[in-house]
Design an enzyme around this catalytic site. Sequence first.
Site, mmCIF file in Angstrom:
data_model
loop_
_atom_site.group_PDB
_atom_site.id
_atom_site.type_symbol
_atom_site.label_atom_id
_atom_site.label_comp_id
_atom_site.label_asym_id
_atom_site.label_seq_id
_atom_site.Cartn_x
_atom_site.Cartn_y
_atom_site.Cartn_z
ATOM 1 N N ARG A 16 106.428 65.607 -23.674
ATOM 2 C CA ARG A 16 105.894 65.961 -22.357
ATOM 3 C C ARG A 16 106.947 65.763 -21.288
ATOM 4 O O ARG A 16 107.627 64.735 -21.265
ATOM 5 C CB ARG A 16 104.669 65.098 -22.049
ATOM 6 C CG ARG A 16 103.775 65.649 -20.974
ATOM 7 C CD ARG A 16 102.552 64.798 -20.807
ATOM 8 N NE ARG A 16 101.746 64.706 -22.023
ATOM 9 C CZ ARG A 16 100.668 63.953 -22.124
ATOM 10 N NH1 ARG A 16 100.275 63.206 -21.125
ATOM 11 N NH2 ARG A 16 99.973 63.944 -23.254
ATOM 12 N N SER A 105 98.428 69.024 -21.159
ATOM 13 C CA SER A 105 97.232 68.193 -21.192
ATOM 14 C C SER A 105 96.641 68.035 -19.789
ATOM 15 O O SER A 105 96.308 69.015 -19.142
ATOM 16 C CB SER A 105 97.569 66.840 -21.834
ATOM 17 O OG SER A 105 96.420 66.076 -22.041
ATOM 18 N N HIS A 106 96.524 66.799 -19.314
ATOM 19 C CA HIS A 106 95.914 66.517 -18.010
ATOM 20 C C HIS A 106 96.960 66.271 -16.934
ATOM 21 O O HIS A 106 96.607 65.888 -15.816
ATOM 22 C CB HIS A 106 95.015 65.286 -18.125
ATOM 23 C CG HIS A 106 95.769 64.043 -18.516
ATOM 24 N ND1 HIS A 106 96.174 63.818 -19.806
ATOM 25 C CD2 HIS A 106 96.202 62.989 -17.788
ATOM 26 C CE1 HIS A 106 96.824 62.654 -19.857
ATOM 27 N NE2 HIS A 106 96.855 62.136 -18.649
ATOM 28 N N LYS A 115 101.987 69.192 -28.564
ATOM 29 C CA LYS A 115 101.293 68.298 -29.483
ATOM 30 C C LYS A 115 101.450 68.879 -30.880
ATOM 31 O O LYS A 115 101.256 70.083 -31.081
ATOM 32 C CB LYS A 115 99.815 68.170 -29.100
ATOM 33 C CG LYS A 115 99.598 67.467 -27.764
ATOM 34 C CD LYS A 115 98.133 67.348 -27.387
ATOM 35 C CE LYS A 115 97.976 66.610 -26.057
ATOM 36 N NZ LYS A 115 96.555 66.514 -25.622
ATOM 37 N N ASP A 244 89.402 68.219 -19.753
ATOM 38 C CA ASP A 244 90.767 68.171 -19.234
ATOM 39 C C ASP A 244 91.446 69.507 -19.490
ATOM 40 O O ASP A 244 90.830 70.459 -19.983
ATOM 41 C CB ASP A 244 91.539 66.992 -19.821
ATOM 42 C CG ASP A 244 91.891 67.165 -21.294
ATOM 43 O OD1 ASP A 244 91.212 67.955 -21.974
ATOM 44 O OD2 ASP A 244 92.834 66.505 -21.754
ATOM 45 N N ASP A 246 93.500 70.746 -21.588
ATOM 46 C CA ASP A 246 93.591 71.367 -22.906
ATOM 47 C C ASP A 246 92.376 71.107 -23.778
ATOM 48 O O ASP A 246 92.397 71.360 -24.985
ATOM 49 C CB ASP A 246 94.876 70.940 -23.629
ATOM 50 C CG ASP A 246 94.910 69.465 -24.008
ATOM 51 O OD1 ASP A 246 94.269 68.660 -23.297
ATOM 52 O OD2 ASP A 246 95.573 69.113 -24.991
ATOM 53 N N ASP A 248 90.720 68.482 -24.984
ATOM 54 C CA ASP A 248 90.514 67.442 -26.004
ATOM 55 C C ASP A 248 89.920 66.163 -25.429
ATOM 56 O O ASP A 248 89.700 65.198 -26.159
ATOM 57 C CB ASP A 248 91.802 67.147 -26.784
ATOM 58 C CG ASP A 248 92.958 66.669 -25.919
ATOM 59 O OD1 ASP A 248 92.758 66.440 -24.702
ATOM 60 O OD2 ASP A 248 94.080 66.527 -26.451
ATOM 61 N N ARG A 249 89.648 66.138 -24.115
ATOM 62 C CA ARG A 249 89.020 64.963 -23.493
ATOM 63 C C ARG A 249 87.820 65.410 -22.669
ATOM 64 O O ARG A 249 87.843 66.460 -22.023
ATOM 65 C CB ARG A 249 90.003 64.227 -22.588
ATOM 66 C CG ARG A 249 91.184 63.644 -23.337
ATOM 67 C CD ARG A 249 91.947 62.664 -22.469
ATOM 68 N NE ARG A 249 92.392 63.282 -21.240
ATOM 69 C CZ ARG A 249 92.507 62.651 -20.076
ATOM 70 N NH1 ARG A 249 92.156 61.391 -19.969
ATOM 71 N NH2 ARG A 249 92.960 63.284 -19.023
ATOM 72 N N HIS A 331 88.892 60.797 -25.073
ATOM 73 C CA HIS A 331 89.190 61.312 -26.412
ATOM 74 C C HIS A 331 88.130 60.745 -27.350
ATOM 75 O O HIS A 331 88.017 59.524 -27.508
ATOM 76 C CB HIS A 331 90.565 60.843 -26.886
ATOM 77 C CG HIS A 331 91.727 61.520 -26.248
ATOM 78 N ND1 HIS A 331 92.157 62.774 -26.620
ATOM 79 C CD2 HIS A 331 92.565 61.121 -25.259
ATOM 80 C CE1 HIS A 331 93.216 63.114 -25.902
ATOM 81 N NE2 HIS A 331 93.478 62.126 -25.063
#
Length: 463
Positions: A16, A105-106, A115, A244, A246, A248-249, A331
Site C-alpha cells: 500500500r 482499501s479504506h 492484496k 469500505d 473494497d 471486505d469490511r 473484518h
Amino acid sequence: MAHRFDPTILREYDVRGVFGDTLGPDDARALGRSFATRVRRHGGRRIAVGCDGRISSPLLEHALVEGLTASGVDVVRIGLGPTPMLYFAEASMEDVQGGIQVTGSHNPANHNGFKLVHAGHPVFGAELRRLGDMAAAGDWLDGVGRWERREILTGYVERLLSGLDGAARDGLGALRIGWDAGNGAAGPAIEALTARLPGEHHLLFTAVDGTFPHHHPDPTEERNLADLRALVAAKRLDFGVAFDGDGDRIGVVDAMGRIIWGDQLLMIFAEDVLRDRPGATVLADVKASGALFRRIAELGGRPEMAPTGHSVIKSRMKPIGAPLAGEMTGHLFFADRWYGFDDALYAALRLMAASVRLGRSVTALRSAMPELASTPELRIPTTDQRKFAVVAEVRERLARQGAQVTTVDGVRVDRPDGWWLLRASNTQPMLSARAESADPAGLGRLLAEMDAHLAESGVVRPG
C-alpha cells in the site's frame, strides 16, 4: 531489470502506498513478476486479477498484468469488483492458483495497493518481504503468459445467496435494510445482490467513483456513517450496513442509530454459529472487548485472542478449524458455509439470517449487550520508524512494574477496573489504542495511565 520498492509500501498485510509518490506502475509490474515467479515455482500457472474503483486502479492493473505475463503465468482478469469477489474467484476457479486485487482499501483516494492470495492462503508479512527481495535481486522467471477476461459477478452473487440456509432466507422477507456502498467497489455487487433478496432494501451511493464524493469509505469512522444513520431513521429501517472501499469490511447501524462495532457483531454471530457448532473456537483480535471473550465462553465456545490483521486471522483460522472470527475494524470471517475470508457482503447476509434464526431484531440483540465505558479505536499519529519503538518502551516499563500484560500484539494491560491496549498500526504511521472499563471513572483512570506512558515516550494522544 531489478526493481526496489519504496520501503514504506510493503506493509504487514498487503502492499500500500501513495500513487505517484511511493507507488506507481513500475511497482505493479515488478510485483507481478515476483508473484508470478513464486506461483510458477510452486507449480502454478494461472492467476486471477481484480481491481477496485480508484482512479489509479486501471493503470496499476494493466502494469500488474504486464508483469505477471512477462514471468510466464496466464491471467484471468475479472475486472472491477470488491476484494472478496477476487478471493471468491481464486477459491472457486479450479484452473487458478493465486490472485491479486488492486485496491487501496479504506485509505484516502490518492492511495492504492495490492492484496495477494496464493493457493487459498493470504500472502503477507515475511512472504511479502520475500517478494520485495526477489524484485531487488531481479530473481524472476521469464515467459510469455496470456490473459483473458471472465465475468465472475453473477457467480459471486449466486454463491452469496447459496450461503444462506433455506429457513433463514425464508424469514428475510420481513426485514427492511439500508445499504451504503460509499461509492466503493462493492456497489454493483450490492445492486445485484439486493435485487435477488427478499425484503425491502434501500441503497445509497452504489455508483463507483474513486473520488468518493459523498463520504470516505471507512465504516470504522463514525462520521462516515451519518448518511446511513439518516436513511435508517427516515425510512424506519431495521438496520443499515455500510462498506469500505473494497468491500471486505462492514459497518452496522441499528434502528436506534447506534453503531454496532465489529466485536459486538461478533457476539451476535457467535450466538448464531455456536448453536450449530458447540465448543468451536471463535477468534477475535486484541482490540476486541473483554465482554466478547466472556460471551463466547458463556455460549459454550472457546475464545481465542489473536493479533490484529485480516491476513493473520485468516491464516490462524484454518489450522485450528475455527468457523468464525472477527476484528474491531469490521473484518468478519466465516468458515461456516463460506470460505474463511473476510467478506462484508456475506457478513451482511449472515446478520440478517442471524436475526431471523435467533428470533430477535438486530436492535434487540444490541440492547442485550452489556453497556461498558469504552473508547473506539484511538489513532495516535507518529512515524513508521517510531511507532514500534514506542510500544517496546511501554512494554519494558510495564514489565518492570510487574503489570498483567498480554503481548500477542502490542501491549494489552489488564487492571481491576478494565483494560487498555497500545499497539503499532501495521498499515499507517500511527499508534492504535483502546480502553474499556465498567464505568466512565474507570475508563478515565485507564486512559490517564496510558497517556502517562505515552508521555514518557514523547507522544501525546490527540484530545
